[in-house]
Design an enzyme around this catalytic site. Structure first.
Site, PDB file in Angstrom:
ATOM      1  N   HIS A   1      89.439  38.092  62.551  1.00 55.77           N
ATOM      2  CA  HIS A   1      89.953  36.622  62.123  1.00 55.77           C
ATOM      3  C   HIS A   1      90.033  36.694  60.679  1.00 55.77           C
ATOM      4  O   HIS A   1      90.552  35.491  60.213  1.00 55.77           O
ATOM      5  CB  HIS A   1      88.780  35.866  62.626  1.00 55.77           C
ATOM      6  CG  HIS A   1      87.292  36.114  62.114  1.00 55.77           C
ATOM      7  ND1 HIS A   1      86.761  37.199  62.669  1.00 55.77           N
ATOM      8  CD2 HIS A   1      86.600  35.670  60.962  1.00 55.77           C
ATOM      9  CE1 HIS A   1      85.365  37.295  62.028  1.00 55.77           C
ATOM     10  NE2 HIS A   1      85.448  36.338  60.999  1.00 55.77           N
TER      11      HIS A   1
ATOM     12  N   ASN B   1      92.376  44.184  69.005  1.00 57.10           N
ATOM     13  CA  ASN B   1      90.956  44.693  68.422  1.00 57.10           C
ATOM     14  C   ASN B   1      90.069  44.151  69.592  1.00 57.10           C
ATOM     15  O   ASN B   1      89.969  43.058  70.044  1.00 57.10           O
ATOM     16  CB  ASN B   1      90.570  43.731  67.280  1.00 57.10           C
ATOM     17  CG  ASN B   1      89.170  43.886  67.015  1.00 57.10           C
ATOM     18  OD1 ASN B   1      88.500  44.674  67.452  1.00 57.10           O
ATOM     19  ND2 ASN B   1      88.800  42.922  66.130  1.00 57.10           N
TER      20      ASN B   1
ATOM     21  N   GLU C   1      82.352  31.271  57.553  1.00 58.13           N
ATOM     22  CA  GLU C   1      81.928  32.227  56.450  1.00 58.13           C
ATOM     23  C   GLU C   1      82.042  31.525  55.209  1.00 58.13           C
ATOM     24  O   GLU C   1      82.176  32.429  54.284  1.00 58.13           O
ATOM     25  CB  GLU C   1      83.062  33.467  56.678  1.00 58.13           C
ATOM     26  CG  GLU C   1      82.671  34.315  58.008  1.00 58.13           C
ATOM     27  CD  GLU C   1      83.507  35.570  58.142  1.00 58.13           C
ATOM     28  OE1 GLU C   1      84.177  35.965  57.197  1.00 58.13           O
ATOM     29  OE2 GLU C   1      83.202  35.968  59.352  1.00 58.13           O
TER      30      GLU C   1
ATOM     31  N   TYR D   1      98.283  40.893  56.641  1.00 57.53           N
ATOM     32  CA  TYR D   1      98.736  41.742  57.422  1.00 57.53           C
ATOM     33  C   TYR D   1      99.572  43.003  56.482  1.00 57.53           C
ATOM     34  O   TYR D   1      99.444  44.093  56.835  1.00 57.53           O
ATOM     35  CB  TYR D   1      99.637  41.339  58.526  1.00 57.53           C
ATOM     36  CG  TYR D   1      99.065  40.564  59.699  1.00 57.53           C
ATOM     37  CD1 TYR D   1      98.369  41.026  60.655  1.00 57.53           C
ATOM     38  CD2 TYR D   1      99.139  39.109  59.643  1.00 57.53           C
ATOM     39  CE1 TYR D   1      97.897  40.260  61.603  1.00 57.53           C
ATOM     40  CE2 TYR D   1      98.396  38.433  60.412  1.00 57.53           C
ATOM     41  CZ  TYR D   1      97.585  38.946  61.545  1.00 57.53           C
ATOM     42  OH  TYR D   1      97.260  38.350  62.622  1.00 57.53           O
TER      43      TYR D   1
END
Length: 179
Positions: free
Chosen positions: A137, A128, A163, A100
């Site tokens: 994410h 979002n 991922e 962040y």
């Protein structure tokens, strides 16, 4: 007029919304702020080209491929600040994460400010309206915390694992807003 359809995913039912040409929303069942940016009724319509395109994109994503975000016409509704944060989210490479604070630094630079609140960025990330595709994410706390995913921490973990993210440096916080 807005339209919606559903997509059965490995994470559960996903609801998609469109203005007829663009994807305007994508929410995982049970997600916070589900449908929160669509202020009109949405008519069910599964036979729209945009939904077919998004479903094929999601099929590839859940198969472990890395489809490009730029393949999809996206039109998330939100303030200019939120849209800028969402644009930064779209720049996070597949299989990587950002904090962040990292997004806050990018936003400060874009706005010609010395600094930016990570909490303000967190609010934009959390709201979002096009989950998974605009990859919120991929945002983690600076200390390695997996906090802040409106779809729930378990879903965030599944997406990051899909991922290929090395999860050994991250942890689930004992308390937080997205548990």
């Amino acid at each position: 007029m807005y339209y919606k359809t559903i997509y059965p995913s490995p994470l559960g039912i996903i609801t998609m919304a469109s203005d007829g040409d663009n994807l305007t929303g994508l929410w995982i069942e049970g997600q916070k702020y589900h449908g929160g940016t669509i202020f009109e009724d949405m008519a069910e319509n599964k036979d729209m080209p945009i939904f077919d395109t998004v479903k094929k994109w999601l099929d590839r994503y859940f198969a472990g491929e890395n489809p490009l975000i730029s393949e999809l016409p996206l039109a998330p509704a939100g303030s200019d600040f939120r849209k800028e944060v969402w644009h930064i989210l779209c720049e996070i490479p597949y299989g990587e994460v950002i904090t962040y604070g990292g997004i806050a630094k990018k936003m400060a630079a874009k706005m010609n400010k010395e600094s930016m609140s990570s909490q303000a960025v967190g609010g934009a990330v959390g709201h979002n309206p096009i989950s998974i595709i605009i990859p919120c994410h991929r945002v983690v706390g600076s200390n390695g915390s997996l906090t802040g995913y409106a779809g729930g921490i378990h879903t965030k973990i599944k997406l990051l694992e899909l991922e290929g993210v090395d999860m050994s440096r991250f942890f689930v916080p004992s308390k937080g807003t997205a548990l």
